[in-house]
Design an enzyme around this catalytic site. Structure first.
Site, PDB file in Angstrom:
ATOM      1  N   ALA A  65       0.874  -1.033   0.048  1.00 52.15           N
ATOM      2  CA  ALA A  65      -0.140  -0.161   0.090  1.00 52.15           C
ATOM      3  C   ALA A  65       0.933   1.126  -0.069  1.00 52.15           C
ATOM      4  O   ALA A  65       2.049   1.126   0.363  1.00 52.15           O
ATOM      5  CB  ALA A  65      -0.965   0.184   1.362  1.00 52.15           C
ATOM      6  N   GLY A 104       0.108  -4.804   1.663  1.00 50.68           N
ATOM      7  CA  GLY A 104      -1.250  -4.779   0.873  1.00 50.68           C
ATOM      8  C   GLY A 104      -0.893  -5.555  -0.307  1.00 50.68           C
ATOM      9  O   GLY A 104      -2.183  -6.173  -0.923  1.00 50.68           O
ATOM     10  N   GLU A 107      -1.522  -9.106   0.513  1.00 51.43           N
ATOM     11  CA  GLU A 107      -3.080  -9.183   0.865  1.00 51.43           C
ATOM     12  C   GLU A 107      -4.114  -9.131  -0.366  1.00 51.43           C
ATOM     13  O   GLU A 107      -5.009  -9.849  -0.310  1.00 51.43           O
ATOM     14  CB  GLU A 107      -3.514  -8.079   1.896  1.00 51.43           C
ATOM     15  N   GLU A 127       3.943  -5.245   8.055  1.00 47.34           N
ATOM     16  CA  GLU A 127       3.283  -4.139   8.834  1.00 47.34           C
ATOM     17  C   GLU A 127       3.754  -3.919  10.178  1.00 47.34           C
ATOM     18  O   GLU A 127       3.779  -2.729  10.691  1.00 47.34           O
ATOM     19  CB  GLU A 127       1.782  -4.395   8.895  1.00 47.34           C
TER      20      GLU A 127
END
Ligand SMILES: NC(=O)c1ccc[n+]([C@@H]2O[C@H](COP(=O)([O-])OP(=O)(O)OC[C@H]3O[C@@H](n4cnc5c(N)ncnc54)[C@H](O)[C@@H]3O)[C@@H](O)[C@H]2O)c1
Length: 702
Positions: A65, A104, A107, A127
């Site tokens: 992300a 992300g 994910e 993260e």
């Protein structure tokens, strides 16, 4: 005009090929999410498509992300919305991972129905290193794919695993050795031929869930990196929720992720992340940097530092000449380099062939003239002004005038050293920290004559050797050692003189979050090393007594720390365990008495408060005097080079989190109580009266 979308959709027979193209790292930002949502909608409307394949252009799938979006509510479509479109698609969706799929990005891939990866791809959820928990289904889908225990281990570690390992635990379906796109296209065709449909990860169940034994084991395994941290508790709660129905688990994850974003720990860790990036940019550079090409580096002085620096450049694929006028020193250096590489091989960091290739890049020589072909010469001889001047001046005879010269001095004036050459503009300090091939920090010392061009080259050099650069002006101790000596360590010695024991001071600061307390650090490095450095520094500026009177007395007595079995502590039979030494306590008592200092009981709270406040106060002086350009640079120096706990954000961020008015008030309190150097830095008083912060001060400077 709107930029073209970073996501494209191509129809290749029955395969809908979605490509993410968002250089440099294919970050999954808002534009990418919009593009993915649109592409998925188009595939849903096209009955000719039987499979969707998601790939990325460039060398990596995606680094994750966009961290810049973390502080605001995510604009729709969120990653969760995109994932839901993928997971509920009527035809199977495949992700093909090249290079990297982090955070992300992983994910996103886990919401796809099938995954392929290159053998050496790296997949992970990092993260936790930013103090947050995966918030786009990572804590719910990973346990569904690899099991709760394994998922916990991966998320707590934050480190990526290889494509091969991912296949062995069920995170990816196939490992690809050759061309990824070819393999992925044939994988898609096979799905069609075999009539295999969607396989939503969310439909799987997690059995068994996370049990207490698995939690204890994972916490034990990652105890070191998680010391003093709290994000792990949220990770555990989130993974425990993976046994719930998927939507409920996602809701738990979302609440926990939100909570993690607001925690001080995550604010601090994200601050350091951005501070490191900011430190890597040179303020006030008028022009785009000219690429500075380094093929060969010469290092003069094959001691501890020279050898470590040689490894750093060989690791970066450069040819290195190590020059020492003492043949035995050269032999020791070669032995050191060999054993460092042997240990890297043993630890599985590199293979034998790579180690040999790197060793072969390093050549040893005994005459300085052998540096003639080097693009960059780094001087790392003994810390002696006359010797260094003589070595640097001798380079002019054979080293072309445009080549760069760096000095690794930790105490001497870089300006004065530069002026010993005919090219002071091309001389700067590269202050590596021991072990030079490992420690991330590199202080780039800007002498008064150092040119902007040379400074820009110094930044490129830092990048080449994968260091985190911070620019320091040429002054007493530069940034880090100035704060250590005038602030942190000096205060710890003062506390010893007032009545604390080395063990008490060290334990209190360890509890605060440093890996080791100051007295242990001193014993490990050698008390003589500190004494010698201070003797050099006093030539620049003197300091009033008491200033390291204990450490210097230990040096005088030959109690040089761990290497001699005695220093602030005793070490038995060459061991590392620091044992209290009653004789040292008596020695400290005598030094206190000589100065008329009344000894008393001191609390751990006072120890920590005084050491950290002293560090902050000198940090403010370093800013005020223009030695560091930004408060955030100081945080980088202390978190990457001096062991300040990263999750507290560095001393200046920590000051902000305490509140500058509080900091100023406590410094005034100690000024009243202890006098002399406990004078609040003007900058602290100014920020306190303006109800401002160091962060604000940095922002206003930009
Ligand atoms: N050791 C540390 O932790 C550390 C950290 C940062 C910076 N530094 C700085 O790095 C420099 C080197 O430190 P070190 O600890 O590696 O020292 P060291 O004593 O281990 O090595 C110095 C080497 O320089 C060689 N040398 C001396 N005169 C020479 C000459 N005229 N020509 C060629 N070689 C010569 C010596 O033979 C010796 O091998 C110093 O300026 C020191 O202040 C040291």
């Amino acid at each position: 005009m709107r930029n073209p979308s970073p996501v494209s959709l191509d129809k290749q027979g029955a395969v809908g090929l979605i490509r993410i193209d968002n250089p440099p790292v294919n970050a999954i930002n808002h534009d990418v999410r919009v593009g993915l949502a649109e592409a998925m909608a188009q595939t849903a409307r096209n009955p000719e498509l039987k499979v969707v394949l998601i790939v990325s252009t460039g060398e990596l799938f995606s680094a994750g992300a966009d961290i810049n979006e973390f502080d605001r509510p995510l604009a729709e479509p969120s990653l969760q919305t995109v994932q839901a479109a993928i997971e509920t698609a009527r035809i199977p969706v495949v992700a093909a991972i090249r290079g990297l799929a982090l955070g992300g990005a992983l994910e996103l891939a886990m919401a796809c129905h099938y995954r392929l990866a290159n053998k050496n791809a790296k997949l992970g959820l990092p993260e936790i290193t930013l103090g947050i928990i995966p918030g786009a289904g990572g804590t719910q889908r990973l346990p569904r794919l690899v099991g709760a225990g394994r998922a916990l281990d991966m998320i707590l570690s934050g480190a990526p695993i290889s494509g091969s390992e991912a296949a062995s635990i069920g995170l990816v379906d196939e490992v690809v050795e050759g061309d990824l796109l070819d393999a992925a296209m044939s994988f898609c065709r096979r799905l069609i031929d075999d009539g295999l449909g969607p396989r939503p990860t969310c439909n799987r169940t997690v059995r068994p869930g996370l049990d207490d034994a698995a939690v204890a084991e994972a916490l034990h395994k990652h105890a070191r990196s998680l010391k003093g941290r709290s994000t792990q508790a949220l990770v555990i709660d989130a993974i425990r929720a993976a046994t719930l129905p998927f939507a409920e688990g996602l809701a738990v994850e979302a609440a926990l992720a939100q909570k993690s974003l607001a925690m001080r720990e995550s604010l601090a860790l994200r601050h350091v992340f951005f501070a490191e990036r900011a430190a890597g940019k040179l303020d006030g550079a008028p022009t785009e940097a000219k690429p500075f090409e380094i093929r060969r580096v010469a290092i003069i002085g094959a001691g501890t530092m020279g050898s470590g620096i040689a490894i750093a450049f060989a690791d970066a694929g450069r040819d290195v000449i190590v020059i020492d006028n003492a043949q035995p020193a050269l032999a020791r250096s070669q032995e050191f380099i060999r054993s460092a590489y042997a240990s890297s091989v043993q630890r599985g960091r590199i293979d034998q062939k790579t180690a040999e290739e790197r060793i072969s890049r390093i050549a040893g020589r005994t005459t300085v003239a052998d540096a003639a072909d080097a693009d960059l010469v780094i001087e790392a001889v003994f810390e002696d002004m006359d010797l260094k001047k003589q070595v640097l001046a001798s380079l002019d005879a054979f080293l072309p005038a445009e080549r760069l010269i760096a000095t690794n001095t930790s105490t001497l004036s870089v300006t004065e050293l530069g002026r010993a050459t005919a090219r002071p503009g091309r001389v700067f300090g590269l202050h590596f920290f021991s072990p030079a091939n490992v420690t991330k920090l590199l202080e780039i010392v800007r002498g008064r004559d150092t040119s902007m061009e040379a400074l820009q080259a110094a930044f490129q050099i830092a990048k080449l050797v994968k260091k985190i650069p911070v620019v320091s002006r040429d002054a007493f101790g530069f940034i880090g050692n100035r704060m250590m000596l005038d602030g942190y360590f000096r205060e710890s010695e003062q506390l010893l003189l007032e009545g604390a024991s080395p063990a008490q001071v060290d334990a209190a600061l360890k509890q605060f979050g440093f890996a080791m307390g100051p007295q242990r650090v001193s014993d490990l490095g050698g008390t003589d090393v500190g004494t010698k450095a201070r003797i050099q520094l006093y030539k620049r500026e003197s300091r009033p007594d008491p200033y390291f009177v204990i450490a210097d007395r230990l040096t005088e007595l030959g109690m040089l720390g761990q290497k001699t079995g005695r220093g602030f502590y005793r070490y038995e039979n060459g061991g590392r365990e620091a044992l209290p030494d009653p004789e040292v306590i008596r020695l400290i008592e005598a030094l206190s008495a000589e100065r008329g200092i009344a000894r008393r009981e001191i609390s751990d709270e006072e120890i920590v408060e005084r050491c950290i406040l002293a560090l902050i106060n000198v940090g403010a002086l370093v800013l005020e005097e223009g030695i560091a350009a930004r408060a955030s640079d100081i945080d980088v120096v202390w978190t990457s080079g001096y062991g300040f706990p990263r999750h507290l954000g560095g001393p200046m961020f920590y000051a902000d989190s305490l509140g500058i008015s509080h900091v100023a008030e406590r410094i005034r309190h100690y000024h009243k109580k202890l006098g002399h150097y406990w004078q609040p830095a003007t900058l602290i008083e100014r920020l306190a009266s303006a109800k401002s912060s160091f962060e604000e001060w940095d922002r206003q400077k930009v």
